[in-house]
Design a protein around this motif. Structure first.
Motif, PDB file in Angstrom:
ATOM      1  N   GLY A 198      -7.343 -52.123 -34.097  1.00 37.11           N
ATOM      2  CA  GLY A 198      -6.400 -51.822 -32.613  1.00 37.11           C
ATOM      3  C   GLY A 198      -5.269 -53.068 -32.487  1.00 37.11           C
ATOM      4  O   GLY A 198      -4.056 -52.591 -32.640  1.00 37.11           O
ATOM      5  N   ASP A 247      -8.690 -53.038 -27.806  1.00 38.84           N
ATOM      6  CA  ASP A 247      -8.050 -51.764 -27.383  1.00 38.84           C
ATOM      7  C   ASP A 247      -9.167 -50.720 -26.804  1.00 38.84           C
ATOM      8  O   ASP A 247      -8.761 -49.568 -26.609  1.00 38.84           O
ATOM      9  CB  ASP A 247      -7.877 -51.079 -28.887  1.00 38.84           C
ATOM     10  CG  ASP A 247      -8.787 -50.826 -29.853  1.00 38.84           C
ATOM     11  OD1 ASP A 247      -9.502 -51.862 -30.016  1.00 38.84           O
ATOM     12  OD2 ASP A 247      -9.266 -49.890 -30.234  1.00 38.84           O
ATOM     13  N   ARG A 260      -5.773 -54.616 -22.649  1.00 38.08           N
ATOM     14  CA  ARG A 260      -5.886 -53.817 -23.320  1.00 38.08           C
ATOM     15  C   ARG A 260      -4.642 -53.244 -24.078  1.00 38.08           C
ATOM     16  O   ARG A 260      -3.678 -53.386 -23.784  1.00 38.08           O
ATOM     17  CB  ARG A 260      -6.175 -52.367 -22.625  1.00 38.08           C
ATOM     18  CG  ARG A 260      -6.303 -50.994 -23.611  1.00 38.08           C
ATOM     19  CD  ARG A 260      -6.582 -49.685 -22.882  1.00 38.08           C
ATOM     20  NE  ARG A 260      -6.839 -48.578 -23.879  1.00 38.08           N
ATOM     21  CZ  ARG A 260      -5.938 -48.217 -24.684  1.00 38.08           C
ATOM     22  NH1 ARG A 260      -4.629 -48.530 -24.491  1.00 38.08           N
ATOM     23  NH2 ARG A 260      -6.407 -47.310 -25.297  1.00 38.08           N
ATOM     24  N   ASP A 281      -2.844 -51.056 -27.152  1.00 41.30           N
ATOM     25  CA  ASP A 281      -2.593 -49.438 -27.465  1.00 41.30           C
ATOM     26  C   ASP A 281      -2.874 -49.824 -29.040  1.00 41.30           C
ATOM     27  O   ASP A 281      -2.178 -50.348 -29.741  1.00 41.30           O
ATOM     28  CB  ASP A 281      -1.243 -49.199 -27.388  1.00 41.30           C
ATOM     29  CG  ASP A 281      -0.955 -47.645 -27.675  1.00 41.30           C
ATOM     30  OD1 ASP A 281      -1.958 -47.128 -28.486  1.00 41.30           O
ATOM     31  OD2 ASP A 281       0.005 -47.142 -27.329  1.00 41.30           O
ATOM     32  N   ARG A 331      -2.605 -47.556 -31.457  1.00 39.40           N
ATOM     33  CA  ARG A 331      -1.484 -46.981 -32.371  1.00 39.40           C
ATOM     34  C   ARG A 331      -0.504 -47.897 -32.736  1.00 39.40           C
ATOM     35  O   ARG A 331      -0.025 -47.603 -33.756  1.00 39.40           O
ATOM     36  CB  ARG A 331      -0.922 -45.507 -31.559  1.00 39.40           C
ATOM     37  CG  ARG A 331      -2.100 -44.581 -31.439  1.00 39.40           C
ATOM     38  CD  ARG A 331      -1.572 -43.601 -30.174  1.00 39.40           C
ATOM     39  NE  ARG A 331      -1.076 -44.115 -29.038  1.00 39.40           N
ATOM     40  CZ  ARG A 331      -0.745 -43.633 -28.237  1.00 39.40           C
ATOM     41  NH1 ARG A 331      -0.353 -42.563 -28.166  1.00 39.40           N
ATOM     42  NH2 ARG A 331      -0.418 -44.389 -27.014  1.00 39.40           N
ATOM     43  N   ASP A 374       2.700 -57.401 -25.010  1.00 39.78           N
ATOM     44  CA  ASP A 374       1.582 -57.813 -25.154  1.00 39.78           C
ATOM     45  C   ASP A 374       1.512 -59.411 -25.303  1.00 39.78           C
ATOM     46  O   ASP A 374       0.527 -60.226 -24.326  1.00 39.78           O
ATOM     47  CB  ASP A 374       0.378 -57.434 -26.131  1.00 39.78           C
ATOM     48  CG  ASP A 374       0.172 -56.039 -26.211  1.00 39.78           C
ATOM     49  OD1 ASP A 374       0.165 -55.664 -25.034  1.00 39.78           O
ATOM     50  OD2 ASP A 374       0.607 -55.281 -27.064  1.00 39.78           O
TER      51      ASP A 374
END
Length: 178
Positions: A16, A128, A150, A152, A154, A161
């Protein structure tokens, strides 16, 4: 800057955050993964790991800790690909030792272990699968500051982040994030 003993911990998941998944396969970039001895054929998803993550993670004012089901394999398979040294590894409890009520109430199976491992130190957890239930539990059970971030799955870790992590971690060590 505070010494290493006072630096926040950054608990890092692999699947993730570092290995994106869940989007159409043709959307993922492939990166050169290094020498053949890194076992490129063992897991084709390893080619999705951007080697730029290593220097960016090392630049954060924290002590990095693997918090992944890869466990010690992260030091053998992931760290060399992105230029990280061997990191400490969270050892997870056996599934039979995890309170089944946690899952029923929506608490991630990693949460209790990470709070225990932090021993009151400030920590960031990059995963994730972090939820508001995990955040509420940490606020109620961890005496120090904590950021449950968290990512993403994908897309994996992004510039945004890193900006959040950098800013939060710098506040913990008393510096600015510039």
């Amino acid at each position: 800057m505070a010494g290493s003993a006072q630096r926040p911990l950054l608990f890092l998941d692999v699947d993730g955050p570092l290995i994106p998944f869940g989007a159409a396969p043709d959307t993922y970039r492939s990166f050169a993964t290094g020498p053949d001895e890194l076992g490129d054929d063992a897991n084709p998803l390893l080619g999705r790991i951007d080697p730029a993550h290593g220097p960016r993670l090392l630049a954060l004012p924290c002590d990095l800790v693997w918090a992944t089901t890869w466990m010690a394999d992260a030091n053998d398979c992931i760290a060399p690909r992105i230029g990280l040294p061997r990191l400490a590894v969270v050892v997870w409890p056996e599934p039979s030792a995890v309170d089944p009520q946690d899952e029923w109430h929506g608490l991630h199976w990693k949460t209790r272990t990470l709070v225990s491992r932090a021993e009151g130190r400030p920590f960031a957890w990059v995963d994730d699968e972090v939820t508001d239930t995990d955040r509420a539990w940490v606020v109620a059970h961890h005496p120090g500051p904590a950021l449950l971030h968290r990512v993403d799955p994908r897309v994996g870790l992004t510039d945004a982040d890193y900006a959040v992590l950098d800013s939060w971690l710098h506040r913990q060590v008393g510096g600015d994030s510039s």
